[in-house]
Write a protein that holds these residues in place. Structure first.
Motif, PDB file in Angstrom:
ATOM      1  N   THR A 149      31.932 -41.972 -62.293  1.00 54.82           N
ATOM      2  CA  THR A 149      32.319 -40.592 -62.443  1.00 54.82           C
ATOM      3  C   THR A 149      31.548 -39.859 -63.323  1.00 54.82           C
ATOM      4  O   THR A 149      30.676 -40.520 -64.118  1.00 54.82           O
ATOM      5  CB  THR A 149      33.860 -40.763 -62.939  1.00 54.82           C
ATOM      6  OG1 THR A 149      34.004 -41.194 -64.332  1.00 54.82           O
ATOM      7  CG2 THR A 149      34.771 -41.645 -61.831  1.00 54.82           C
ATOM      8  N   TRP A 201      34.835 -45.342 -60.505  1.00 60.58           N
ATOM      9  CA  TRP A 201      35.728 -44.439 -59.558  1.00 60.58           C
ATOM     10  C   TRP A 201      36.873 -45.651 -59.201  1.00 60.58           C
ATOM     11  O   TRP A 201      36.690 -46.911 -59.145  1.00 60.58           O
ATOM     12  CB  TRP A 201      35.121 -44.368 -58.238  1.00 60.58           C
ATOM     13  CG  TRP A 201      34.437 -43.010 -58.212  1.00 60.58           C
ATOM     14  CD1 TRP A 201      33.060 -42.689 -58.400  1.00 60.58           C
ATOM     15  CD2 TRP A 201      34.876 -41.555 -58.435  1.00 60.58           C
ATOM     16  NE1 TRP A 201      32.555 -41.574 -58.199  1.00 60.58           N
ATOM     17  CE2 TRP A 201      33.734 -40.807 -58.227  1.00 60.58           C
ATOM     18  CE3 TRP A 201      36.061 -40.969 -58.168  1.00 60.58           C
ATOM     19  CZ2 TRP A 201      33.793 -39.448 -58.363  1.00 60.58           C
ATOM     20  CZ3 TRP A 201      36.298 -39.716 -58.121  1.00 60.58           C
ATOM     21  CH2 TRP A 201      35.243 -38.872 -58.300  1.00 60.58           C
ATOM     22  N   GLY A 224      31.045 -43.654 -55.412  1.00 58.17           N
ATOM     23  CA  GLY A 224      32.308 -43.347 -55.271  1.00 58.17           C
ATOM     24  C   GLY A 224      32.364 -42.718 -53.845  1.00 58.17           C
ATOM     25  O   GLY A 224      33.146 -42.678 -53.304  1.00 58.17           O
TER      26      GLY A 224
END
Length: 282
Positions: A53, A59, A79
Motif C-alpha cells: 500500500t 494489502w 494488491g
C-alpha cells in the motif's frame, strides 16, 4: 468450532472465518463446510495479502467465496492484481479496514476489482479506534465507483469477546445457501449494522422514506457536505426530501447523485445502507 458456536448462540445465521492467507505461513483457506446445518451456514473466504500500500505495508483484502484451491499471492504480485484474481475466481472482494491500514484515495482507486469498502471494523475500533472506512467509500463514490458498504467484527478473541458481535451485515436472501448469500452480497442486497435494524427504504424522484427499529437519529448523507437528519426519541420512520438535502450545501446546491442512510440508536450504535444511486432507482 468454538467460534462458530459463539456466533450461533448470539443469533447469527451465517459466518465467514476469513483467516489470513499468506503462502509463507503455509496456512490454508479455512474449510468450514462441516460446520454448516439447516439453520446456520458458513462462507468460504480469506483475508488475502500482497505488497504494497501507499503506507508501505501489506494489502488486507477480504475475499468471500474463494475456492479452496485458490493459490496464495506470488512474491511479486500486487494488491490490485491479487484482488482482480480473487474476483475472477468468484469472490466478493472487500477493501478491509481502510483507517487501520491508513489507505489513501490513491490506494482505493487502484483496487478496481473491489465490490465493497469495509466501513466499520469492530476489532479495529475496539483495539485502536481506527474502525472507520466511510472516508474512503464516500470519496470513491464521488468518483462514480459504485461500491457497497460492509461492516464486520474481525474478531480474534484475544480479549474475551470484546472484539466480537459488534459489526455485521443483514443480507436479503431467500435461503442460507452460501452461493445465494454471495450472490446477494455482490448485488448489494444487504445493509450493515452494529445493532439497529433498517426495515425498508422507498425512493421516489423527490424523497426517501425510511422505516427502522426505534432510534434517535435518521440521517440522509449525500456526496457533498449536505445532509438532512431527523432527530428524536424512538423514531421508527422518516421522510427526507432530496431538495432539502441539496439546500444544506455550503456552496451552490449540488444534485443528489447518491446518498446513504444511517440510523443511530440510544447507545450510539449505528446501521448503514449501501450507497443508493438515484439514477438506478427512479
Amino acid at each position: 468450532m468454538v467460534v462458530v458456536e459463539a456466533y450461533k448462540r448470539a443469533g447469527y445465521d451465517f459466518l465467514e472465518l476469513s483467516d489470513h492467507f499468506l503462502g509463507r505461513f503455509d496456512w490454508p483457506i479455512a474449510d468450514t463446510r462441516m460446520l454448516r446445518s439447516d439453520k446456520f451456514t458458513t462462507l468460504i473466504g480469506a483475508e488475502v495479502h500482497a505488497m504494497t500500500t501507499s503506507a508501505g505495508e501489506y494489502w488486507h483484502i477480504v475475499a468471500t467465496g474463494l475456492p479452496l484451491d485458490f493459490p496464495p499471492a506470488e512474491s511479486d504480485e500486487s494488491g490490485p492484481v491479487l484482488a482482480a484474481r480473487a474476483k475472477e475466481a468468484g469472490a466478493f472482494v472487500t477493501i478491509a479496514h481502510p483507517a487501520w491500514s491508513q489507505l489513501t484515495i490513491e490506494d482505493g482507486r487502484s483496487l478496481a476489482a473491489a465490490h465493497a469498502v469495509e466501513v466499520y471494523n469492530h476489532g479495529c475500533a475496539v483495539l485502536t479506534d481506527r474502525g472507520d472506512g466511510f472516508y474512503l467509500l464516500d470519496q470513491l463514490c464521488n468518483e462514480d465507483r459504485r461500491l457497497t458498504a460492509v461492516a464486520s467484527d474481525d474478531a480474534h478473541f484475544h480479549h474475551g469477546d470484546l472484539d466480537a458481535f459488534g459489526g455485521y451485515v443483514m443480507v436479503k436472501s431467500e435461503s442460507l445457501d452460501p452461493e445465494a448469500l454471495i450472490d446477494a452480497l455482490k448485488a448489494g442486497e444487504f445493509y450493515s449494522s452494529q445493532g439497529p435494524r433498517i426495515y425498508d427504504i422507498e425512493v421516489s424522484r423527490t424523497e426517501a422514506r425510511i422505516e427502522c427499529s426505534p432510534v434517535h437519529t435518521i440521517a440522509l448523507v449525500t456526496g457533498a457536505s449536505s445532509a438532512v437528519s431527523k432527530v428524536g426519541r424512538g423514531l421508527t420512520h422518516a421522510t427526507i426530501d432530496f431538495a432539502e438535502a441539496a439546500k444544506r450545501a455550503w456552496t451552490r446546491p449540488p444534485p443528489v447523485k447518491w446518498f446513504r442512510v444511517v440510523v443511530i440508536d440510544g447507545p450510539r450504535r449505528r446501521a448503514w445502507t449501501n450507497p443508493v444511486w438515484v439514477d438506478a432507482v427512479i
